[in-house]
Enzyme design. Structure first.
Site, short mmCIF file in Angstrom:
data_model
loop_
_atom_site.label_atom_id
_atom_site.label_comp_id
_atom_site.label_asym_id
_atom_site.label_seq_id
_atom_site.Cartn_x
_atom_site.Cartn_y
_atom_site.Cartn_z
CE LYS A 159 17.21 0.68 5.50
NZ LYS A 159 17.56 0.26 4.15
CD GLU A 248 15.44 -4.83 0.68
OE1 GLU A 248 14.59 -5.03 -0.22
OE2 GLU A 248 15.51 -5.48 1.71
CB CYS A 282 11.86 -7.72 0.86
SG CYS A 282 13.39 -7.99 1.74
CD GLU A 457 19.16 -3.06 3.71
OE1 GLU A 457 18.95 -4.28 3.70
OE2 GLU A 457 18.50 -2.26 4.36
O1 TXE Z 1 5.41 0.12 3.83
P1 TXE Z 1 5.80 1.63 3.84
P2 TXE Z 1 4.13 -0.59 4.46
C1 TXE Z 1 6.38 -3.45 0.96
C2 TXE Z 1 5.38 -4.59 0.99
C3 TXE Z 1 4.23 -4.02 1.75
C4 TXE Z 1 4.23 -2.62 1.24
C5 TXE Z 1 3.57 -1.63 2.15
O2 TXE Z 1 4.96 -4.86 -0.32
O3 TXE Z 1 3.01 -4.66 1.47
O4 TXE Z 1 5.59 -2.29 1.09
O5 TXE Z 1 4.02 -1.82 3.49
C6 TXE Z 1 7.69 5.07 5.85
N1 TXE Z 1 7.84 9.44 3.13
N2 TXE Z 1 7.35 -3.52 2.03
O6 TXE Z 1 2.89 0.22 4.33
O7 TXE Z 1 4.58 2.48 3.98
C7 TXE Z 1 6.87 4.35 6.90
O8 TXE Z 1 6.50 5.22 7.94
C8 TXE Z 1 8.75 8.91 3.96
C9 TXE Z 1 8.56 -4.20 1.74
O9 TXE Z 1 4.49 -1.01 5.81
O10 TXE Z 1 6.69 1.85 2.69
C10 TXE Z 1 7.85 3.26 7.32
O11 TXE Z 1 8.80 3.79 8.23
N3 TXE Z 1 8.56 7.76 4.63
C11 TXE Z 1 9.58 -3.99 2.77
C12 TXE Z 1 8.54 2.89 6.00
O12 TXE Z 1 8.30 4.01 5.12
C13 TXE Z 1 7.42 7.08 4.41
C14 TXE Z 1 9.18 -3.79 4.17
C15 TXE Z 1 7.98 1.63 5.34
O13 TXE Z 1 6.59 1.76 5.22
C16 TXE Z 1 6.43 7.58 3.54
C17 TXE Z 1 7.94 -3.07 4.30
C18 TXE Z 1 6.67 8.82 2.88
N4 TXE Z 1 5.79 9.35 2.05
C19 TXE Z 1 7.07 -3.00 3.25
N5 TXE Z 1 5.41 6.69 3.53
C20 TXE Z 1 10.81 -4.84 2.64
N6 TXE Z 1 11.56 -4.59 1.56
O14 TXE Z 1 11.15 -5.65 3.50
C21 TXE Z 1 5.74 5.68 4.35
N7 TXE Z 1 6.95 5.91 4.90
#
Ligand code: TXE
Length: 493
Positions: A159, A248, A282, A457
């Site tokens: 990114k 993503e 993912c 991406e």
């Molecule tokens: O993700 P989060 P989590 C999916 C996967 C997993 C689920 C939860 O299904 O089980 O998401 O994982 C930030 N405003 N993927 O809890 O919470 C957070 O701090 C702004 C798929 O780890 O979405 C982190 O930096 N930012 C995926 C980022 O979002 C916020 C990889 C990801 O965390 C936020 C990870 C908010 N309100 C999880 N809340 C892939 N595509 O590879 C959280 N964050």
């Protein structure tokens, strides 16, 4: 234990007295603390980034400057790869052999986008009349990147490279669970010659620091890799502020096995698709759709090979399965297994939490025979709990492959060339591999459909998504314009 500060305006800076512990998931030991950046600090950082953008120091730097800085960053990263590999292994709990393979490729993303900055051309449209209409691409402004813990450095670098190549000022918020490698990139970019303030790296929880960043009215784009719930949390304000989101999100990748694929090769493919990163990607091959003609033998071999995978200390080169990211993740895997059993699923191997020397967040590689519409086959586990589904025909494989709310990755394993193409064409997913899985390249657009996300991406597409298109229309004709008396008289006299 060291404290890793935010990287802001070219220096590591303390943001708050509130800190977050970063835990090694394989040992449960804290390895560092990071800042939990509060709202006022976030606001000040966004203002600094906007000043950086408006100054033109990077946003108006010429293409060759951007090329040089990003290329130097690639070289510096290559020189420090071993340090980054160790850090990545410790903060994610992923086996070092995986992190070596992955990190050796990351400099390519910087080189690819450096080249794109240098070579991407504008164009001239076929505008009617004596007119030249040029299209040029301008950077967007201050862009916010919210990155996850599963491939911390790879995803952030993808990114950052695209956004910087296009001339934006960038603020990255890495995951609070694994932020350390990304925070190290600040100094590295400075050494490469990036002007201070062009890349800011800010730590904190998503629901606080991430939210404050995404809700700032001064930003011009959000690029998120994370869960659907996070997208839903940030989308309303982004929509109100009229800014784009690249998202993503999750997946439930089908891996489709046909009889023409030798079983041994198919079994190795399944192990690779399903258990890399302990299933925490993912595009994890989380649904193995196996044709009934080969099902019994395939499953017998797969179970045997899965049970012999070496789960252990991620820093040991021989380890094949490392930890999952957290205790919550272990509990999530356990809950999926219990639910699958209640629904009549059959656990063929694994199914339980485990540990290494009494410590760590580990879960056994697990295979569960289940139905296509079960909870396990429909929802993302993000762990090493894999659904096996027996399918009677090509049509059934295609139907089941398309039957979830996700559409990110999918793979088709068949030595029947016509069949492989036929099936790939009918699978609704952003990325379909034929006789491959997880293959990724900076030039290859990466992103899903449906609930798997928005935008891409990688590739020219990602670079262009960090730009806005400006149309300049140059009239070189001699025709006088409207409301000119001579013309009016000539026309209507
Ligand atoms: O993700 P989060 P989590 C999916 C996967 C997993 C689920 C939860 O299904 O089980 O998401 O994982 C930030 N405003 N993927 O809890 O919470 C957070 O701090 C702004 C798929 O780890 O979405 C982190 O930096 N930012 C995926 C980022 O979002 C916020 C990889 C990801 O965390 C936020 C990870 C908010 N309100 C999880 N809340 C892939 N595509 O590879 C959280 N964050």
């Amino acid at each position: 234990m060291r404290h890793q500060f935010n990287w802001v305006n070219g220096a590591y800076q303390l943001a708050s007295r509130d800190v977050i512990q970063v835990i090694n998931p394989a040992t449960e030991s804290p390895i560092a603390t990071i800042d939990s950046t509060p709202q006022e600090t976030v606001n000040a950082i966004v203002v600094s980034s906007l000043q950086n953008f408006s100054s033109g120091v990077w946003s108006q730097a010429d293409a060759s400057t951007r090329f040089t800085v990003l290329s130097k960053a690639a070289n510096l990263l290559r020189a420090r790869l071993h340090e980054f590999i160790n850090l990545e292994t410790r903060q994610t709990g992923r086996p070092i052999r995986e992190m070596k393979a992955q990190l050796f490729r990351i400099p390519e993303w910087l080189e690819y986008f450096a080249s794109l900055a240098r070579t991407h051309e504008g164009c001239v449209t076929p505008f009617k009349g004596p007119v030249v209409n040029t299209l040029t691409r301008l950077p967007l402004g201050v862009v916010v990147q919210i990155t996850p813990w599963n491939h911390p450095l790879l995803i952030a670098t993808k990114k950052i490279a695209a956004a910087l190549a296009a001339g934006n000022s960038v603020i990255v918020k890495p995951s609070e669970s694994a932020p350390l490698s990304v925070l190290e990139m600040g100094k590295l970019f400075q050494e490469a010659g990036l002007p201070d303030g062009t890349l800011q790296i800010v730590s904190g929880y998503g629901r606080e620091t991430g939210k404050f960043l995404c809700e700032s009215p001064l930003i011009s784009k959000i690029d998120l890799t994370g869960g659907l719930a996070t997208y839903e949390a940030i989308a309303p304000t982004a929509s109100k502020n009229l800014i784009p989101i690249t998202a993503e999100l999750g997946g439930k990748a089908p891996v489709c096995f046909f009889p023409s694929m030798p079983i041994e090769k198919g079994v190795k493919a399944a192990l690779f698709a399903s258990f890399i990163a302990s299933g925490q990607t993912c595009v994890t091959g989380s649904r193995l759709l196996i044709h009934s003609e080969i099902y019994n033998e395939f499953v017998e071999q797969l179970v045997r090979r899965t049970m012999s995978l070496r789960l252990g200390d991620p820093t040991d080169d021989r380890t094949q399965i490392g930890a999952v990211i957290s205790r919550a993740s272990v509990e999530r895997c356990t809950a999926f297994v219990s639910h699958a059993m209640v629904e009549g699923g059959k656990v063929l191997c694994g199914g339980k939490p485990t540990d290494v020397d009494g410590k760590g967040f580990f879960f056994e590689p697990t295979l569960i025979e289940t139905k296509p519409d079960s909870n396990l086959a429909s929802n993302e586990v993000f762990g090493p709990v894999i659904a096996l589904i027996r399918c009677e025909s090509e049509e059934e494989i295609i139907r089941v492959a398309n039957a979830t709310s996700f559409a990110l990755g999918a793979s088709v394993w068949s030595n029947d060339f016509n069949q492989a193409h036929r099936v790939a064409e009918k699978i609704n997913a952003g990325i379909v591999w034929i006789n491959g899985h997880h293959l990724n390249d900076p030039s290859s657009p990466w992103g899903g459909f449906k609930e798997s996300g928005l935008g891409k991406e990688n590739g020219i597409e990602a670079y262009e998504s960090y730009t806005k298109l400006k149309s300049t229309i140059i009239n070189y004709g001699q025709e006088p314009t409207w409301f000119d008396d001579e013309v009016e008289n000539a026309r209507y006299g």
